[in-house]
Design a protein around this motif. Structure first.
Motif, PDB file in Angstrom:
ATOM      1  N   ARG A   1       5.425 114.530 -61.710  1.00 37.30           N
ATOM      2  CA  ARG A   1       6.373 115.305 -62.517  1.00 37.30           C
ATOM      3  C   ARG A   1       5.676 116.407 -63.301  1.00 37.30           C
ATOM      4  NH1 ARG A   1       8.316 110.293 -64.382  1.00 37.30           N
ATOM      5  NH2 ARG A   1       7.685 110.866 -66.514  1.00 37.30           N
ATOM      6  N   MET A   2       4.403 116.187 -63.647  1.00 39.20           N
ATOM      7  CA  MET A   2       3.675 117.169 -64.441  1.00 39.20           C
ATOM      8  C   MET A   2       3.077 118.290 -63.598  1.00 39.20           C
ATOM      9  SD  MET A   2       3.927 116.577 -67.644  1.00 39.20           S
ATOM     10  CE  MET A   2       5.638 116.157 -67.227  1.00 39.20           C
ATOM     11  N   LEU A   3       3.097 118.159 -62.281  1.00 42.59           N
ATOM     12  CA  LEU A   3       2.504 119.197 -61.436  1.00 42.59           C
ATOM     13  C   LEU A   3       3.189 120.557 -61.623  1.00 42.59           C
ATOM     14  CD1 LEU A   3       0.418 119.950 -59.354  1.00 42.59           C
ATOM     15  CD2 LEU A   3       1.960 119.144 -57.552  1.00 42.59           C
ATOM     16  N   PRO A   4       4.541 120.641 -61.632  1.00 42.36           N
ATOM     17  CA  PRO A   4       5.169 121.951 -61.905  1.00 42.36           C
ATOM     18  C   PRO A   4       4.833 122.489 -63.294  1.00 42.36           C
ATOM     19  CG  PRO A   4       6.744 120.447 -60.901  1.00 42.36           C
ATOM     20  CD  PRO A   4       5.549 119.631 -61.269  1.00 42.36           C
ATOM     21  N   GLU A   5       4.746 121.584 -64.282  1.00 44.85           N
ATOM     22  CA  GLU A   5       4.396 122.024 -65.630  1.00 44.85           C
ATOM     23  C   GLU A   5       2.967 122.574 -65.655  1.00 44.85           C
ATOM     24  OE1 GLU A   5       6.446 122.251 -68.009  1.00 44.85           O
ATOM     25  OE2 GLU A   5       8.125 121.084 -67.209  1.00 44.85           O
ATOM     26  N   ALA A   6       2.056 121.908 -64.912  1.00 45.94           N
ATOM     27  CA  ALA A   6       0.676 122.385 -64.859  1.00 45.94           C
ATOM     28  C   ALA A   6       0.601 123.749 -64.190  1.00 45.94           C
ATOM     29  CB  ALA A   6      -0.193 121.367 -64.111  1.00 45.94           C
ATOM     30  N   ALA A   7       1.357 123.921 -63.107  1.00 51.90           N
ATOM     31  CA  ALA A   7       1.367 125.224 -62.429  1.00 51.90           C
ATOM     32  C   ALA A   7       1.928 126.305 -63.344  1.00 51.90           C
ATOM     33  CB  ALA A   7       2.188 125.117 -61.145  1.00 51.90           C
TER      34      ALA A   7
ATOM     35  N   ALA B   1      -1.045 113.245 -69.015  1.00 52.44           N
ATOM     36  CA  ALA B   1      -0.949 113.430 -67.566  1.00 52.44           C
ATOM     37  C   ALA B   1      -1.159 114.887 -67.189  1.00 52.44           C
ATOM     38  CB  ALA B   1       0.411 112.942 -67.069  1.00 52.44           C
ATOM     39  N   LEU B   2      -0.672 115.804 -68.032  1.00 55.84           N
ATOM     40  CA  LEU B   2      -0.836 117.233 -67.764  1.00 55.84           C
ATOM     41  C   LEU B   2      -2.310 117.621 -67.751  1.00 55.84           C
ATOM     42  CD1 LEU B   2       0.425 120.049 -67.398  1.00 55.84           C
ATOM     43  CD2 LEU B   2       0.494 120.239 -69.903  1.00 55.84           C
ATOM     44  N   ILE B   3      -3.079 117.058 -68.682  1.00 54.64           N
ATOM     45  CA  ILE B   3      -4.516 117.354 -68.733  1.00 54.64           C
ATOM     46  C   ILE B   3      -5.197 116.904 -67.445  1.00 54.64           C
ATOM     47  CG2 ILE B   3      -6.671 116.779 -69.912  1.00 54.64           C
ATOM     48  CD1 ILE B   3      -5.053 116.566 -72.502  1.00 54.64           C
ATOM     49  N   VAL B   4      -4.829 115.713 -66.976  1.00 52.80           N
ATOM     50  CA  VAL B   4      -5.439 115.187 -65.755  1.00 52.80           C
ATOM     51  C   VAL B   4      -5.071 116.051 -64.556  1.00 52.80           C
ATOM     52  CG1 VAL B   4      -5.536 113.208 -64.196  1.00 52.80           C
ATOM     53  CG2 VAL B   4      -5.495 112.839 -66.667  1.00 52.80           C
ATOM     54  N   VAL B   5      -3.802 116.472 -64.483  1.00 58.39           N
ATOM     55  CA  VAL B   5      -3.362 117.301 -63.359  1.00 58.39           C
ATOM     56  C   VAL B   5      -4.064 118.654 -63.384  1.00 58.39           C
ATOM     57  CG1 VAL B   5      -1.381 118.482 -62.340  1.00 58.39           C
ATOM     58  CG2 VAL B   5      -1.148 116.134 -63.158  1.00 58.39           C
ATOM     59  N   LEU B   6      -4.170 119.261 -64.571  1.00 56.61           N
ATOM     60  CA  LEU B   6      -4.863 120.546 -64.677  1.00 56.61           C
ATOM     61  C   LEU B   6      -6.326 120.423 -64.257  1.00 56.61           C
ATOM     62  CD1 LEU B   6      -3.383 121.893 -68.040  1.00 56.61           C
ATOM     63  CD2 LEU B   6      -3.041 122.866 -65.757  1.00 56.61           C
ATOM     64  N   ALA B   7      -6.964 119.320 -64.655  1.00 54.77           N
ATOM     65  CA  ALA B   7      -8.353 119.111 -64.245  1.00 54.77           C
ATOM     66  C   ALA B   7      -8.456 118.966 -62.737  1.00 54.77           C
ATOM     67  CB  ALA B   7      -8.920 117.875 -64.938  1.00 54.77           C
ATOM     68  N   GLY B   8      -7.428 118.348 -62.142  1.00 56.81           N
ATOM     69  CA  GLY B   8      -7.445 118.191 -60.696  1.00 56.81           C
ATOM     70  C   GLY B   8      -7.262 119.494 -59.946  1.00 56.81           C
ATOM     71  N   LEU B   9      -6.696 120.506 -60.604  1.00 62.70           N
ATOM     72  CA  LEU B   9      -6.498 121.804 -59.961  1.00 62.70           C
ATOM     73  C   LEU B   9      -7.761 122.659 -59.958  1.00 62.70           C
ATOM     74  CD1 LEU B   9      -2.983 122.774 -61.410  1.00 62.70           C
ATOM     75  CD2 LEU B   9      -3.515 121.872 -59.133  1.00 62.70           C
ATOM     76  N   VAL B  10      -8.770 122.236 -60.704  1.00 61.75           N
ATOM     77  CA  VAL B  10      -9.999 123.026 -60.818  1.00 61.75           C
ATOM     78  C   VAL B  10     -11.028 122.511 -59.819  1.00 61.75           C
ATOM     79  CG1 VAL B  10     -11.869 123.732 -62.353  1.00 61.75           C
ATOM     80  CG2 VAL B  10      -9.550 123.470 -63.250  1.00 61.75           C
ATOM     81  N   ASP B  11     -11.624 123.434 -59.081  1.00 63.17           N
ATOM     82  CA  ASP B  11     -12.699 123.087 -58.160  1.00 63.17           C
ATOM     83  C   ASP B  11     -14.004 123.021 -58.950  1.00 63.17           C
ATOM     84  OD1 ASP B  11     -14.491 122.716 -56.149  1.00 63.17           O
ATOM     85  OD2 ASP B  11     -14.246 124.706 -55.245  1.00 63.17           O
ATOM     86  N   PRO B  12     -14.591 121.835 -59.126  1.00 63.33           N
ATOM     87  CA  PRO B  12     -15.792 121.734 -59.969  1.00 63.33           C
ATOM     88  C   PRO B  12     -17.022 122.379 -59.355  1.00 63.33           C
ATOM     89  CG  PRO B  12     -15.337 119.629 -58.909  1.00 63.33           C
ATOM     90  CD  PRO B  12     -14.178 120.522 -58.586  1.00 63.33           C
TER      91      PRO B  12
END
Length: 306
Positions: free
Chosen positions: A15-21, A50-61
């Protein structure tokens, strides 16, 4: 989020994926601080986590820092700045190193499990050794059994334990108790299973650990000293013949002192028997045969034959 089930956490992250985008688009130039604040104000605490985790997942480390931050045109003070694309370090390089300094009492349970199974363990710490010994003793093993399990010289475990006990005393700490379990009872089915496994090649130590007992108890079961009325194959006691065979294997020669069933003791010959022995040896009768007949050692026969 820790109180949520894995399914609930997964649904929340989805649910937080659209908010993260949406937040990523706003931060990258399509919005301002007010827009970001409006998005965050409408979220609950778990949703923000959850938003923090999703945003971190969108970043290529593994992407360079210059590429990850190249879109910025203002610094942390709000001043205009020229993006630096020359930064070659990756985002992963900016992450702080985890603190790997372990406490001296840290115990690696994998090392303990390998120790108890007899596997080789390198760099075993005192804390791990003591934990493994406690668990072995709780399973009914003695310190001697641990030496046997680890294929160590005799009293290696005992000396190590005594050294640690002195260290604990000097530092004012209470040394952990090494308690043997109380003598347990076995069902007839367990007795039969133990005897069958022993016949199949299982050692007394292995059986003791499997049945939370000690080696002496297992030995008394497989030899029939305990639970004699139960079924199962009984291990035969070592006979004088097997002892003789072992002596021949170790010494390289037979032991003539067991000739004719002679057992060590104070067997002596009467004066009449001594005369008979002397006469028969002169006549050429074998010394071994005479020793068996008179129930003495061959050394005694030779002494009286001289």
């Amino acid at each position: 989020m820790n109180r949520l089930s894995p399914e609930q956490r997964g649904d929340l992250a989805e649910r937080m994926l659209p908010e993260a985008a949406n937040l990523a688009v706003l931060v990258h130039g399509d919005g301002g601080p007010e827009d970001v604040a409006q998005v965050l104000s409408g979220l609950t605490g778990p949703e923000k986590d959850a938003l923090i985790v999703v945003l971190a997942g969108l970043v290529d480390p593994d992407q360079p820092v210059g590429k990850a931050l190249g879109w910025l045109d203002h610094d942390e003070h709000g001043s205009l700045t020229v993006p630096s694309w020359s930064e070659e370090r990756s985002v992963r390089d900016l992450a702080p190193e985890p603190d790997c300094d372990l406490d001296e009492d840290f115990v690696d349970q994998v090392a303990v499990a390998k120790f108890m199974k007899g596997f080789r363990v390198t760099d075993l710490t005192d804390a791990e050794f003591l934990t493994a010994v406690q668990q072995c003793v709780a399973n009914g093993m003695t310190l001697f059994d641990i030496d046997h399990l680890r294929r160590w010289p005799r009293k290696t475990t005992e000396n190590w334990v005594n050294r640690l006990r002195k260290q604990y005393q000097r530092s004012g700490r209470a040394f952990p108790a090494l308690k043997q379990p109380s003598l347990r009872t076995f069902t007839p089915e367990e007795v039969v299973a133990i005897r069958e496994k022993a016949l199949a090649g299982a050692t007394d130590v292995e059986l003791a650990m499997s049945y939370s007992s000690n080696r002496e108890t297992i030995r008394s079961i497989v030899t029939g000293k305990r639970y004699a009325s139960c079924g199962g194959p009984i291990r035969a006691a070592r006979s004088a013949k097997s002892l003789k065979a072992s002596r021949e294997h170790m010494c390289g020669h037979a032991d003539t002192s067991l000739a004719g069933g002679y057992q060590a003791g104070n067997a002596r010959l009467t004066p009449q028997e001594r005369s008979q022995v002397r006469e028969r040896t002169v006549a050429g009768e074998p010394v071994r045969q005479l020793a068996g007949e008179y129930g003495v050692s061959t050394k005694t026969i030779r002494r009286y034959a001289a």
